[in-house]
Each structure stands twice: as structure tokens, then as C-alpha cells.
Motif scaffolding. Structure first.
Motif, PDB file in Angstrom:
ATOM      1  N   HIS A  10      -6.631  67.362  20.164  1.00 57.42           N
ATOM      2  CA  HIS A  10      -5.452  68.515  19.677  1.00 57.42           C
ATOM      3  C   HIS A  10      -6.656  69.765  19.241  1.00 57.42           C
ATOM      4  O   HIS A  10      -7.786  69.310  19.103  1.00 57.42           O
ATOM      5  CB  HIS A  10      -4.628  68.261  18.606  1.00 57.42           C
ATOM      6  CG  HIS A  10      -5.088  67.858  17.339  1.00 57.42           C
ATOM      7  ND1 HIS A  10      -5.333  66.349  16.842  1.00 57.42           N
ATOM      8  CD2 HIS A  10      -5.742  68.399  16.234  1.00 57.42           C
ATOM      9  CE1 HIS A  10      -6.022  66.334  15.789  1.00 57.42           C
ATOM     10  NE2 HIS A  10      -6.142  67.473  15.376  1.00 57.42           N
ATOM     11  N   THR A  12      -6.595  72.805  16.178  1.00 59.55           N
ATOM     12  CA  THR A  12      -5.907  72.992  14.857  1.00 59.55           C
ATOM     13  C   THR A  12      -6.467  74.475  14.424  1.00 59.55           C
ATOM     14  O   THR A  12      -7.822  74.653  14.552  1.00 59.55           O
ATOM     15  CB  THR A  12      -5.853  71.968  13.879  1.00 59.55           C
ATOM     16  OG1 THR A  12      -5.469  70.841  14.225  1.00 59.55           O
ATOM     17  CG2 THR A  12      -5.404  72.431  12.346  1.00 59.55           C
ATOM     18  N   HIS A 217     -10.530  73.359  13.672  1.00 55.69           N
ATOM     19  CA  HIS A 217     -11.174  72.245  14.226  1.00 55.69           C
ATOM     20  C   HIS A 217     -10.861  71.916  15.430  1.00 55.69           C
ATOM     21  O   HIS A 217      -9.836  72.033  16.105  1.00 55.69           O
ATOM     22  CB  HIS A 217     -11.228  71.114  13.242  1.00 55.69           C
ATOM     23  CG  HIS A 217      -9.851  70.461  12.912  1.00 55.69           C
ATOM     24  ND1 HIS A 217      -9.147  70.518  11.962  1.00 55.69           N
ATOM     25  CD2 HIS A 217      -9.376  69.520  13.871  1.00 55.69           C
ATOM     26  CE1 HIS A 217      -8.136  69.895  12.075  1.00 55.69           C
ATOM     27  NE2 HIS A 217      -8.002  69.350  13.190  1.00 55.69           N
ATOM     28  N   ALA A 219     -10.304  68.562  18.087  1.00 52.17           N
ATOM     29  CA  ALA A 219     -10.160  67.152  17.956  1.00 52.17           C
ATOM     30  C   ALA A 219     -10.223  66.640  19.302  1.00 52.17           C
ATOM     31  O   ALA A 219      -9.575  67.261  20.486  1.00 52.17           O
ATOM     32  CB  ALA A 219      -8.613  66.785  17.275  1.00 52.17           C
ATOM     33  N   TYR A 255     -13.951  63.060  11.017  1.00 49.80           N
ATOM     34  CA  TYR A 255     -14.333  64.450  11.271  1.00 49.80           C
ATOM     35  C   TYR A 255     -15.847  64.413  10.848  1.00 49.80           C
ATOM     36  O   TYR A 255     -16.416  63.718  10.139  1.00 49.80           O
ATOM     37  CB  TYR A 255     -13.750  65.231   9.975  1.00 49.80           C
ATOM     38  CG  TYR A 255     -12.337  65.322   9.930  1.00 49.80           C
ATOM     39  CD1 TYR A 255     -11.601  66.322  10.789  1.00 49.80           C
ATOM     40  CD2 TYR A 255     -11.610  64.269   9.481  1.00 49.80           C
ATOM     41  CE1 TYR A 255     -10.130  66.452  10.595  1.00 49.80           C
ATOM     42  CE2 TYR A 255     -10.206  64.394   9.575  1.00 49.80           C
ATOM     43  CZ  TYR A 255      -9.567  65.287  10.152  1.00 49.80           C
ATOM     44  OH  TYR A 255      -8.084  65.364  10.105  1.00 49.80           O
ATOM     45  N   GLU A 265     -13.294  66.761  15.302  1.00 48.41           N
ATOM     46  CA  GLU A 265     -12.621  65.307  14.839  1.00 48.41           C
ATOM     47  C   GLU A 265     -12.356  64.576  15.806  1.00 48.41           C
ATOM     48  O   GLU A 265     -12.595  65.040  17.116  1.00 48.41           O
ATOM     49  CB  GLU A 265     -11.161  65.853  14.428  1.00 48.41           C
ATOM     50  CG  GLU A 265     -10.156  64.822  14.040  1.00 48.41           C
ATOM     51  CD  GLU A 265      -8.760  65.208  13.715  1.00 48.41           C
ATOM     52  OE1 GLU A 265      -8.672  66.629  13.398  1.00 48.41           O
ATOM     53  OE2 GLU A 265      -7.838  64.407  13.870  1.00 48.41           O
TER      54      GLU A 265
HETATM   55 ZN    ZN Z   1      -6.914  67.661  13.434  1.00 48.90          ZN
END
Ligand code: ZN
Length: 309
Positions: A10, A12, A217, A219, A255, A265
Motif C-alpha cells: 500500500h 499511505t 510511507h 509499504a 518500518y 514499511e
Molecule cells: Zn502502512
């Protein structure tokens, strides 16, 4: 070198308002809201997740909307553009559609021979669509047919002062694929479709300042907790500072901050977004993690603006 990472899980980012954020991703881009929860570390703020039908890893754009947050300042040390995959021939449809929705800075261009359409998110976030062959199933709705609908992420661009930061991508299993101008492309062989990272190297660029519209961040996906433990150990053995494994209810997360400034992440594909609501109703009710359930009434009355769908 790691072999457990599949590509992106993902992305974010930060937003200035929940309603405008929700409208942009569900109504303009036609993604499905797959979870309405809160920031587990700051539960007075929403955490909204948008993706394909089930929020498949590699499709999930997530936001922390801080009401009235000041915009970030673009610069070095951040993710500058997040790119979604769309079918070949669909960019004219998207150019019309984004213009109809009054989206800013719509600009077609090509990179590595691929047709792309750049545009801004509601807080000036950098986004692009790229035409690719992609067999991932789309979420359909809002008048966007399967011929046009977003398949998930294609890539993320990192804007950095030096290319040394590519070392962590190579360690994570990416391969250097191509270079065009200031941009170097990295690709994860056998990845999940969301398996490209482009690094733009701008030696003189000022540091980015995080705010609304900034990516918080990036991921990366691993299949399960066992793979995540292996990744964490390998990162620690190589000298990285990595957090303990954190339970995010829908995935487990670790992380680490990369030298170029971007927070990475590594998130598990298990257990997924249907662990606490059935797939037909994903994203509709406010879901709170058990540690914050006692705050529900206060959060709903004082902090979390109702979102009109
Ligand atoms: Zn995340």
C-alpha cells in the motif's frame, strides 16, 4: 538479497479533509473504499483505505486526513508520484473524465515508451495513470467500465538527491531495469503487478516538507508473517534500524527509514480487509481496533467528520 518481497502493498499519504479525499478516490477514480478506520497511533484521525474489490495488496491507497492540514512542500527525500495501471487505450477516457471532475495539472507524457497521464490529487498529491498490459481484476463502478478501470498500482516515484538510495531496493530484490534522463527504473521480477519503482535523482533539490498531499510511507508486500520475520532479520543483520512487528489488524507491519529519507514499511498480505466485516460491506462501517473501541462514542461525536458516500 531478499526474495520475499512481491512489490508494493500500500501507499499511505496525508490529506486535509476526509470528505474531499473520499470523493476523489471513490467517485473520480472509481476505487472502492475497503476500510474506514482510524490511525491506530492517533485515533482522532481517520485512516481511509481505497483499492480493488478486496483491497488486494498492490492496489491499496490509504490516507490520514487531518482536517485543515497545511499542504506539504514537494522536494527531495519523498515519494513524488504514485502511478496506477490502466488498460491500453484508456488514457483519452481518463483525460476527459479527470477534466470533467475539475482535476488539476492533467498532463499526458511518455516514459520508457509507456503512455502516462499525470494529474494532481485533492491536496496537490502527484499521481499518474499508465497504460499497461495487466490481468488484475478491476473494481467497477461510478460509470467506469472494465475497459478503463484502474488495476492497482503500477509504480511509485521516489525523488532523491542521490542514486545511492537504490541500494536498499536492490537488497530487497529489485533489479535495475532502465534509465531515461534523471529517472532510473527498478523492477521486481515475478512481482505482483505493482512492482516498479522509479528513482528520480535531483542532486540540488531542497528537502521535501511533509504535509497534506505528501506520501507518508511506502509499504512493500510479503505473503505472510514467516516471510516478514525473515525480512526483518535480514534487514537487522545488514545494519538497518527496524521496528518490532506491529499488528495493524488487516496486516502486520515493520518500518524502517531509508537513507534517502523515505519511510519504508514491509506489510503482510494476511489477514486482509475482510477479517472484521464481510466482503459485500467492506469499508462502510467505522471499524476500530480493540484497543480504541472504548473511544468510539467520543471519536464519532467530536473528531471524525461523517463521510457522505
Ligand atoms: Zn502502512
Amino acid at each position: 538479497m531478499l526474495t520475499q518481497i512481491n512489490g508494493l502493498h500500500h501507499v499511505t499519504s496525508l490529506a486535509s479533509g476526509a470528505q474531499s479525499n473520499n470523493d476523489f478516490f471513490t467517485k473520480t477514480l472509481g476505487l472502492r473504499r475497503v476500510k474506514k478506520t482510524v490511525n491506530f497511533d492517533a485515533p482522532e484521525v481517520y485512516h481511509l483505505y481505497y483499492g480493488d474489490e478486496m483491497g488486494t495488496p498492490g492496489s491499496v491507497m490509504t490516507y490520514f486526513p487531518f482536517p485543515g492540514a497545511k499542504r506539504g512542500r514537494p522536494g527531495a527525500g519523498e515519494v513524488s508520484v504514485t502511478t496506477f495501471a490502466v488498460p491500453k487505450g484508456s488514457l483519452p477516457f481518463w483525460a476527459d473524465r479527470l477534466a470533467t471532475f475539475d482535476v488539476k495539472n492533467i498532463a499526458p507524457h511518455t516514459r520508457f515508451g509507456e503512455n502516462r497521464l499525470h494529474f494532481d490529487g485533492p491536496d496537490g498529491d502527484g499521481f499518474a495513470l499508465v497504460e499497461t498490459e495487466d490481468d488484475r481484476a478491476p473494481w467497477e463502478g461510478q460509470g467506469i467500465s472494465a475497459d478503463h478501470a484502474i488495476r492497482g498500482f503500477h509504480s511509485a516515484d521516489m525523488r532523491l538527491r542521490d542514486a545511492g538510495a537504490s541500494a536498499e531496493l536492490l537488497f530487497m530484490g529489485y533489479e535495475q531495469a532502465d534509465t531515461e534522463g534523471d529517472v532510473t527504473r527498478f523492477h521486481m521480477p515475478g512481482g505482483n503487478g505493482a512492482d516498479v519503482i522509479d528513482i528520480e535523482t535531483l542532486p540540488g533539490a531542497a528537502a521535501a516538507q511533509q504535509g497534506a498531499g505528501s506520501v507518508h510511507h511506502l509499504a512493500f508486500s510479503v505473503t505472510d508473517r514467516a516471510a516478514q520475520v525473515e525480512v526483518r532479520k535480514a534487514l537487522l543483520d545488514t545494519g538497518w534500524q527496524v521496528t518490532p512487528v506491529i499488528d495493524r489488524d488487516y496486516f502486520w507491519a515493520i518500518y524502517f527509514r531509508t537513507p534517502g529519507g523515505v519511510l519504508f514499511e514491509v506489510a503482510t498480505n494476511e489477514p486482509g480487509f475482510d477479517r472484521d466485516e464481510d466482503s459485500a460491506h467492506l469499508g462502510q462501517a467505522l471499524k476500530l481496533p480493540s484497543q480504541h473501541e472504548h473511544l468510539r462514542e467520543k471519536l464519532e461525536q467530536r473528531y471524525l467528520e461523517p463521510i457522505r458516500d
